[in-house]
Design a protein around this motif. Structure first.
Motif: not given
Length: 646
Positions: A11-22, A30-34, A306-313
């Motif tokens: 991930c370009a923003d947090c260096s997490g593995p296997d980014p699934s978005w561009a 970028i990763c899901d969270e970012c 994670t979607l409900v508790t952490e990431t942004t809708v």
């Protein structure tokens, strides 16, 4: 899609593995969270696409991959590479950081504030600097060095710059040189493929002249990207540009007898907009289509706990500070259109786009985008019923707003149904364009996956709740939720009395969960009870979705009735007037969506809506209602779990 991503990519923003978005316009993966933070910033900051579950023009994906692999991320993190940044305590996010506030603050600084981009020396005349940068861009696009061009664009070079001496734009230069990836990058940053040079030629003309036929065809696609995207959203196919077909438009029942006065007024105002203002409206609808389609992918791919508790809708389009407040309000109200309403608006825009290109536009009037949006809002009855609430927030990521907007849909459903029954599109014509609602099948699959995930996490949460209750059980913290228990805040109210506050009689009105005179109660039911009722709801939703998938339409009504019962029992667990705003809005969404579900399912009866009722359109509405119910139940589980564990 071209080559698959290597597992070593980060991930370009947090260096997490296997980014699934561009992020298409930033040239990063970028990763899901970012990505959740990118989405909340808006498309004017970051245009996100899923690498596997979003259709990609091959050369567009190749452009992003090339940028990523050639260090485009260093453009956005330039100053962080300076050793002095480490000494000053400035650093990028890491995978272990929380989404909020850590990752979110870093991503906003990086892309919204451009805090780490290399700054040019200050000059007295900024316009000269921008012109110089644009001239450099004009020269650079003839080569394959994408990251150089992205760097120039990041510093302020204009993708649509018309070179006064050369008499053309960077896109003309890239097309003449056959640089298809440069053309993709320029188009992402706003280059217009229809622009003519001083000789009257377009970039596509130069591409054909140079034998770059793939590029020429792609430039035509880019030119019609907006209308193609809108058409694809409705019917799952695009025009055949190679054979001269540039629009796919539904057939409209344009008889004046079928148009209400509001509908005719809205259509007239739409047609009378200047081309510039019409383009603004069309771009707003395009952004809403992108938000809805990305939501569908998001729904199918996320870890929903994670979607409900952490990431942004992202319940509606984020605010773009370059637009007026009225335009931002209108953009956000687009999220309140149901599937039929929104499709009708898209069809009107497609029809007028074709008319404007092929015919003589109507004379421009004093009407503006704000007025047409207001008229369309009135036509579709989407004005907010609570005038005390702001129309939009400065940060468009508040789930409360989404829940309240969804909840209020049910209160408007009766008037919407009556409006739509006399609308400008006949069911038969509408469904021909919708092409049997190809998207419904995908949506069903997504929702069934979500429902499975929700059931799994409910079981896990139930086990955790049971353990916590055994460990922390005290007389003061126990809640008695037996069927005949009395509400602690209302000694005279029985369970039966509480149920009356959430039951409805099927007359088109949906009561508020809370009665106005009731004192707000901070007491919530136990997590275990809420989970148990949610399991009943999700089990019945699963059955309904399976019926939709198998076209067992006669099962809709009994399924909706079982869901209604389960929803009523769950709502009865809560006080008449919960103190928490989130609980109130979630309960309102839960009960109103169950009512809407019953109303939609009743349309499957021949005698209820007439022989012209199209079951595919009904199915799409049923699926949306089921999603809203599952979302509300999940939110209530999260809230009660969090509160009871505190």
């Amino acid at each position: 899609m071209s080559k698959r991503l290597r597992s070593s990519e980060l991930c370009a923003d947090c260096s997490g593995p296997d980014p699934s978005w561009a992020s298409v316009n930033r040239g990063t993966f970028i990763c899901d969270e970012c990505c959740s933070v990118h989405r909340s910033l808006g498309r004017h900051i970051s245009q996100v696409r899923h690498l596997k579950h979003t259709p990609w023009p091959p050369t567009l994906l190749q452009m992003v991959e090339t940028l990523y692999n050639n260090g485009a991320n260093s453009i956005w993190e330039h100053s962080l590479l300076d050793p002095a940044s480490i000494m000053s305590g400035r650093r990028k996010a890491n995978p272990q950081d929380k989404v909020h506030p850590n990752k979110a603050e870093f991503i906003r600084a990086k892309y919204q504030m451009l805090a780490f981009v290399h700054r040019l020396p200050c000059r007295d005349d900024d316009s000269v600097t921008a012109k110089d940068l644009s001239k450099q861009l004009h020269s650079s696009v003839r080569t394959g060095n994408l990251e150089t061009c992205l760097r120039l664009l990041s510093l302020g070079a204009q993708a649509n710059f018309f070179h006064p001496e050369k008499g053309n734009t960077p896109l003309h230069v890239a097309s003449k040189a056959g640089q298809i990836l440069q053309a993709e990058l320029l188009a992402v940053y706003g280059a217009d493929p229809g622009t003519q040079d001083s000789s009257g030629k377009t970039p596509a003309d130069y591409a054909r002249q140079g034998g770059h036929h793939e590029l020429a065809e792609r430039l035509v696609e880019i030119q019609y990207e907006l209308t193609d995207r809108l058409a694809f959203y409705l019917c799952g196919r695009k025009p055949d540009h190679k054979n001269g077909q540039h629009f796919i438009i539904p057939q409209m029942a344009d008889s004046s007898l079928d148009l209400s006065e509001l509908a005719k007024a809205a259509k007239k105002k739409l047609q009378s907009l200047s081309n510039h203002l019409f383009e603004e409206l069309a771009m707003d609808v395009y952004d809403e289509v992108d938000r809805r389609e990305t939501d569908a992918v998001w729904l199918a791919t996320q870890n929903h706990s994670t979607l409900v508790t952490e990431t942004t809708v992202v319940p509606f389009l984020p605010v773009n500070p370059e637009y007026s407040s009225t335009r931002n309000q209108g953009r956000q109200k687009l999220a309140r259109f149901n599937a039929h309403e929104f499709a009708t608006l898209v069809i009107d825009i497609l029809s007028d786009a074709k008319r404007r290109q092929q015919g003589s536009p109507l004379s421009s009037s004093k009407d503006n985008v704000e007025l047409i949006l207001k008229t369309i809002n009135n036509q579709h009855s989407i004005e907010s019923q609570d005038n005390d609430q702001p129309d939009y927030d400065s940060v468009a990521s508040d789930e409360d707003t989404d829940l309240e907007a969804a909840a209020s849909k049910a209160n408007r459903q009766k008037s919407l149904d009556s409006d739509l029954s006399d609308g400008p599109v006949t069911v038969q014509e509408f469904m021909e364009v919708k092409n049997a609602l190809v998207a419904s099948e995908a949506k069903i699959q997504q929702l069934m996956k979500v429902n499975n995930n929700l059931s799994d996490e409910l079981r896990i949460m139930q086990k955790k709740a049971s353990r916590l209750e055994k460990q922390n059980s005290t007389p003061e913290s126990d809640y008695d939720n037996t069927p005949n228990d009395v509400d602690p805040d209302d000694p005279g109210s029985s369970r039966k009395g509480r149920q009356r506050s959430v039951l409805w009689q099927g007359d088109g009105s949906v009561p508020d969960v809370a009665e106005a005179h009731t004192v707000p109660s901070p007491i919530l039911p136990s997590t275990e009870d809420v989970i148990r009722k949610t399991e009943q709801i999700t089990k019945n939703i699963q059955e309904l979705l399976r019926a939709a998938q198998e076209n067992k339409h006669d099962s809709y009504i009994p399924c909706s009735e079982r869901i209604h019962v389960a929803v009523t029992e769950m709502a009865a667990l809560f006080p008449k007037k919960p103190k928490s705003d989130m609980v109130r809005t979630s309960l309102r969404l839960l009960t109103s969506s169950a009512y809407r579900l019953q109303s939609e399912c009743k349309k499957t009866l021949l005698g209820d809506s007439g022989p012209s009722t199209d079951i595919q359109l009904v199915t799409q509405q049923v699926i949306q209602c089921a999603y809203d119910i599952a979302k509300a139940a999940k939110q209530l589980v999260t809230i009660t779990t969090k509160e009871n564990n505190n």
